[in-house]
Design a protein around this motif. Structure first.
Motif, mmCIF file in Angstrom:
data_model
loop_
_atom_site.group_PDB
_atom_site.id
_atom_site.type_symbol
_atom_site.label_atom_id
_atom_site.label_comp_id
_atom_site.label_asym_id
_atom_site.label_seq_id
_atom_site.Cartn_x
_atom_site.Cartn_y
_atom_site.Cartn_z
ATOM 1 N N UNK A 262 20.262 -22.804 -70.744
ATOM 2 C CA UNK A 262 19.519 -23.747 -71.549
ATOM 3 C C UNK A 262 18.362 -24.557 -70.981
ATOM 4 N N UNK A 263 17.622 -25.057 -71.508
ATOM 5 C CA UNK A 263 17.257 -24.765 -72.964
ATOM 6 C C UNK A 263 16.345 -23.602 -72.900
ATOM 7 N N UNK A 264 16.646 -22.690 -74.260
ATOM 8 C CA UNK A 264 15.753 -21.545 -74.257
ATOM 9 C C UNK A 264 15.156 -21.694 -75.641
ATOM 10 N N UNK A 265 14.213 -21.085 -75.938
ATOM 11 C CA UNK A 265 13.626 -20.961 -77.022
ATOM 12 C C UNK A 265 13.903 -19.978 -78.294
ATOM 13 N N UNK A 266 14.317 -20.333 -79.267
ATOM 14 C CA UNK A 266 14.986 -19.748 -80.386
ATOM 15 C C UNK A 266 14.257 -19.519 -81.565
ATOM 16 N N UNK A 267 13.594 -18.401 -81.976
ATOM 17 C CA UNK A 267 12.765 -18.092 -83.234
ATOM 18 C C UNK A 267 13.965 -17.399 -84.271
ATOM 19 N N UNK A 268 13.664 -18.114 -85.552
ATOM 20 C CA UNK A 268 14.272 -17.584 -86.741
ATOM 21 C C UNK A 268 13.349 -17.432 -87.671
ATOM 22 N N UNK A 269 13.169 -16.178 -88.299
ATOM 23 C CA UNK A 269 12.454 -16.049 -89.497
ATOM 24 C C UNK A 269 12.804 -16.761 -90.601
ATOM 25 N N UNK B 124 29.260 -40.424 -74.564
ATOM 26 C CA UNK B 124 29.237 -38.778 -75.052
ATOM 27 C C UNK B 124 27.818 -38.270 -74.347
ATOM 28 N N UNK B 125 27.777 -37.023 -73.815
ATOM 29 C CA UNK B 125 26.617 -36.305 -73.225
ATOM 30 C C UNK B 125 26.516 -34.994 -74.049
ATOM 31 N N UNK B 126 25.610 -34.475 -74.267
ATOM 32 C CA UNK B 126 25.338 -33.155 -74.855
ATOM 33 C C UNK B 126 24.406 -32.156 -73.998
ATOM 34 N N UNK B 127 24.499 -30.951 -74.155
ATOM 35 C CA UNK B 127 23.943 -30.040 -73.411
ATOM 36 C C UNK B 127 22.820 -29.527 -74.433
ATOM 37 N N UNK B 128 21.409 -29.579 -74.048
ATOM 38 C CA UNK B 128 20.418 -29.001 -74.998
ATOM 39 C C UNK B 128 20.357 -27.564 -74.492
ATOM 40 N N UNK B 129 20.860 -26.831 -75.717
ATOM 41 C CA UNK B 129 21.013 -25.253 -75.501
ATOM 42 C C UNK B 129 19.716 -24.556 -75.931
#
Length: 135
Positions: free
Chosen positions: A48-55, A1-6
């Protein structure tokens, strides 16, 4: 299995302010809409990868278990540390050595740790070879 770092996701108090700090630091764009989440990425849509900011309502309470290690594409580690501090980061630990090796550990405006290492040009190294374990 391989995954994409989103995305690499940061919980934070003020998503837009923290995204603005990271945007200035990495030179990427800030993307947002009516959703409280804010994305920092080189372009949109991003692969990706992006930086996601969640309050989130709670504040940071302990040292990060995961952090980013950054190295400058242009300029030096020391110039990058100075720019990060001017943008709002604080130095947590200076691990630079007299021979020029080492890194600096900093915190973003909400206390998330990250390190700035020397860039490839400063180290004079070729890119490492990639391999897959078990192949």
């Amino acid at each position: 299995m391989s995954l994409h770092l989103h995305n690499i996701t940061f919980d934070c108090a003020d998503a837009r302010a923290l995204a603005d700090f990271w945007s200035r630091l990495v030179g990427w764009n800030v993307y947002y809409d009516d959703d409280p989440e804010v994305l920092v990425a080189p372009h949109f849509p991003h692969e990706g990868p992006g930086l996601l900011f969640i309050p989130v309502p709670e504040g940071k309470t302990a040292k990060n278990r995961v952090h980013l290690d950054l190295s400058p594409e242009h300029g030096t580690r020391d110039e990058t540390v100075k720019a990060a501090v001017q943008a709002g980061a604080s130095v947590l630990g200076d691990h630079r050595k007299p021979d020029g090796s080492g890194w600096v550990t900093l915190a973003d405006p909400e206390g998330n740790e990250f390190c700035i290492e020397r860039g490839v040009a400063e180290r004079g190294l070729a890119a490492p070879r990639a391999f897959r374990i078990g192949s």
